[in-house]
Scaffold this active site. Structure first.
Site, mmCIF file in Angstrom:
data_model
loop_
_atom_site.group_PDB
_atom_site.id
_atom_site.type_symbol
_atom_site.label_atom_id
_atom_site.label_comp_id
_atom_site.label_asym_id
_atom_site.label_seq_id
_atom_site.Cartn_x
_atom_site.Cartn_y
_atom_site.Cartn_z
ATOM 1 N N ASP A 4 -36.635 -24.790 -15.759
ATOM 2 C CA ASP A 4 -36.865 -23.377 -16.047
ATOM 3 C C ASP A 4 -36.900 -22.573 -14.755
ATOM 4 O O ASP A 4 -37.049 -23.131 -13.661
ATOM 5 C CB ASP A 4 -38.166 -23.195 -16.821
ATOM 6 C CG ASP A 4 -37.983 -23.469 -18.306
ATOM 7 O OD1 ASP A 4 -36.840 -23.720 -18.730
ATOM 8 O OD2 ASP A 4 -38.986 -23.437 -19.050
ATOM 9 N N ASP B 294 -29.352 -15.052 -18.917
ATOM 10 C CA ASP B 294 -29.335 -14.249 -20.136
ATOM 11 C C ASP B 294 -29.951 -12.868 -19.914
ATOM 12 O O ASP B 294 -30.333 -12.202 -20.873
ATOM 13 C CB ASP B 294 -30.106 -14.968 -21.249
ATOM 14 C CG ASP B 294 -29.179 -15.674 -22.230
ATOM 15 O OD1 ASP B 294 -27.957 -15.663 -21.991
ATOM 16 O OD2 ASP B 294 -29.665 -16.227 -23.228
ATOM 17 N N ASP C 111 -38.999 -20.757 -13.163
ATOM 18 C CA ASP C 111 -40.121 -20.781 -12.219
ATOM 19 C C ASP C 111 -40.437 -22.185 -11.717
ATOM 20 O O ASP C 111 -41.453 -22.391 -11.045
ATOM 21 C CB ASP C 111 -41.375 -20.187 -12.873
ATOM 22 C CG ASP C 111 -41.796 -20.953 -14.112
ATOM 23 O OD1 ASP C 111 -40.908 -21.284 -14.922
ATOM 24 O OD2 ASP C 111 -43.005 -21.218 -14.293
ATOM 25 N N ASP D 198 -37.171 -27.483 -27.443
ATOM 26 C CA ASP D 198 -37.464 -28.704 -26.699
ATOM 27 C C ASP D 198 -38.065 -29.777 -27.601
ATOM 28 O O ASP D 198 -37.662 -30.942 -27.562
ATOM 29 C CB ASP D 198 -38.399 -28.395 -25.531
ATOM 30 C CG ASP D 198 -39.536 -27.470 -25.910
ATOM 31 O OD1 ASP D 198 -39.706 -27.193 -27.122
ATOM 32 O OD2 ASP D 198 -40.262 -27.022 -25.004
#
Length: 637
Positions: A271, A212, A273, A365
């Site tokens: 995610d 994104d 990282d 989430d």
């Protein structure tokens, strides 16, 4: 004769002892003066270099104005109390008609008004907060007992059925590995690499890089990285949305709408990282075998930068307790917990049955986990499966992350309450979700911690009739902090900084909770948490080399494609005319206002010779001062 000599020697010995002590004090004074001079120099430099408009006004708002008014009233009250103290006014037992002047009469009228009207209100509010405090403490203690029982009995989720046949690749289920990201230039390369190296049959999983990013150059770099892995035989695709609505939830929702998703049974979410070990899928997906009602398998986070500075060490204490105690206990005994947003594997049927990803809150989430639980899906937490990731190293990044984490649940609670009440689940599960999961741990905790320790306690220093007992201020908080620190025993030296820092963060959490509950503007903001790109401890030494643009140029030059040449040209243009935004630490005015409020209350406490109250207010005020000046966490020279 011996006694007479001893008497004669005693004054001389006493004089020598005094002289030695005076010498030690005089030798110690220069060190204290130099230390204070250095501290005040740093504070002066930090304030001078700060920008008046650098902190976003939406993070201050009405609460900041309330604290400033409270501080002004406290300073005025302190001045009056100091004047009365040095004039030795004791007007409590004096007849109003015997007061010699108007000033003393006004002070006596204030004392009577304080006793009759203000003190009862403060006592009632403090008793209410103390009850909430004790309920939350009991909940924390019960969770720790549950964790102790798990350790004692060595309980953990079991895998049912036979493992997958290594020789028969078709026995492995189809897995979709999703990596949502947005402007993650520091970590995109290592996260894509970790996902592509998962130990799973190459034809049985697909990596979706869901980018994104609004930086066109970064989009090309990520696409180039995807193409390099595709050339190595990895089944990987790159997706970029032109209409980037809904933040992460919108990104995942868009990815799940692809036609090929129907061929996959599970979706692993990582995610940008997060770097799972190659055996991540082999340790998580087998738990789904023989359990058709299991919707989620969540792994634990492990932090590569937990020892980077004091801020990361204190975060590590909180997160270790969250995973070791909260997630593990709720997963094993209740089969329900909040999905952590990453390092988890979902059964795609559970996602679809629960309504898919929704863009209505900033905690997508938790939203999907609550809806899945209401539809009867169970969840498993694996405490022994860990995925490497980062935690924020700067207070600014941490504060914004905590604001989102504490405003989102209140948004969700308002939206989900009717669905929880009407859901076809047991009353016990409804009560657990409403009173424990949402109200106690998401609303009551930030409410009482801020109200009791940052508002009522300093107020009682000016209204001594409503003084809080010592066990509320000291003994119970220290006990709870010890329980919180048990999952990370190496952090015991940071017990007191942890206690003070948690109270300091209560103002951010309280503000976020209020903004989420009443749908204020800042509750809908999503700020991507800043990353540094620390893949592992050994990578700390090669961080600069990994981030250099020279590496990107070499990668581009390997391809003679049109997009590669375009990227190389853009990189050259960027080098020719770099736009560098000067990075610096910030001043957080809300925390500074609270620091001066608590230090003012500590001064008033000193006049009344309050021992434990004085020390608490002093050190808590200094903690707010350190945080307000951004002296905790990453420091920019």
């Amino acid at each position: 004769m011996f006694q007479e000599k001893q008497k004669n020697a005693s004054p001389k010995q006493f004089t020598w002892v005094l002289l030695l002590k005076a010498h030690k004090i005089l030798a110690f004074l220069p060190w204290i003066i130099m230390s204070l001079w250095t501290v005040f120099g740093s504070i002066k430099k930090r304030i001078a270099s700060s920008d008046q408009n650098e902190e976003d006004p939406k993070y201050r708002g009405r609460l900041y104005r309330f604290i400033k008014v409270f501080l002004a009233i406290s300073v005025i009250a302190l001045a009056i109390e100091i004047f009365a103290y040095y004039n030795k006014w004791d007007l409590s037992m004096v007849n109003p008609w015997e007061v010699p002047n108007l000033v003393q009469w006004s002070y006596m009228a204030w004392l009577n008004f304080r006793v009759d009207y203000i003190a009862p209100m403060i006592i009632s509010l403090s008793k209410f907060c103390i009850v909430l405090f004790m309920i939350q403490s009991v909940d924390r203690f019960v969770q720790c007992l549950g964790c102790f029982w798990i350790k004692l009995k060595r309980l953990k989720p079991e895998i049912e059925g036979e493992p997958f046949d290594i020789e028969d690749g078709s026995s492995f289920p189809m897995v979709l590995v999703q990596i949502p990201m947005c402007n993650e230039k520091e970590v995109y390369e290592q996260s894509i690499g970790a996902a592509c190296q998962l130990d799973w049959p190459k034809d049985r999983f697909l990596v979706q890089v869901l980018d994104d990013s609004d930086d066109e150059l970064l989009q090309h770099l990520i696409r180039d990285e995807v193409n390099s892995w595709k050339e190595k035989g990895v089944n990987i695709v790159y997706r970029h949305r032109f209409i980037r609505t809904g933040y992460k939830a919108g990104n995942l929702k868009s990815a799940m709408s692809c036609d090929y998703v129907k061929d996959y049974e599970f979706a692993a979410i990582l995610d940008a990282d997060f770097q799972p070990n190659p055996d991540f899928l082999k340790l998580t997906i087998p738990h789904f075998k023989g359990k058709p009602d299991l919707g989620l398998v969540q792994a634990r986070w492990s932090f590569v930068n937990k020892d980077e500075n004091l801020l990361t060490r204190l975060q590590n204490i909180n997160l270790c307790f969250h995973f070791e105690v909260e997630q593990q206990v709720n997963g094993l005994f209740l089969n329900f917990f909040g999905f952590n947003g990453t390092a988890g594997v979902w059964r795609i049927k559970a996602l679809e049955d629960s309504g898919g990803w929704l863009e209505r809150t900033t905690v997508e989430d938790m939203d999907i986990a609550v809806r899945a639980h209401l539809h009867g899906w169970k969840m498993v937490f694996l405490n022994d499966v860990r995925v490497l990731c980062e935690i924020p190293e700067s207070y600014e990044a941490y504060k914004k992350q905590q604001h989102r984490w504490h405003s989102g649940p209140m948004q969700l609670f308002r939206l989900c309450l009717p669905a929880i009440i009407t859901a076809k689940i047991s009353i016990w599960k409804k009560a657990n979700m409403i009173f424990l999961f949402f109200l106690l741990r998401k609303l009551i905790l930030p409410f009482y911690s801020f109200t009791l320790f940052c508002i009522i306690l300093p107020l009682t220093m000016f209204v001594p009739e409503a003084e809080l007992p010592a066990w509320v201020i000291c003994y119970v908080p220290i006990t709870i902090s010890i329980l919180n620190i048990l999952p990370s025993p190496k952090s015991f030296p940071f017990l007191m900084p942890y206690l003070l820092f948690e109270n300091t963060m209560s103002v951010t959490k309280f503000n976020a909770m209020i903004s989420g509950l009443f749908q204020l503007g800042s509750s809908y903001e999503w700020v991507v948490t800043k990353k540094t790109g620390r893949a592992s401890e050994s990578d700390l030494f090669s961080l600069a080399e990994r981030e250099s643009k020279t590496l990107n140029e070499e990668k581009i030059s390997r391809r003679l494609s049109e997009s590669g040449l375009e990227m190389l040209g853009k990189l050259t243009e960027q080098k020719a005319a770099p736009v560098v935004k000067k990075k610096k630490n910030k001043i957080f005015r809300k925390e500074l206002a609270l620091a001066f409020l608590l230090l003012t209350a500590a001064t008033r406490s000193l006049l009344s010779a309050h021992g434990i109250h004085f020390y608490y207010l002093l050190f808590q005020g200094l903690a707010f001062l350190i945080v307000g000046l951004d002296l905790i966490g990453e420091q920019v020279s």
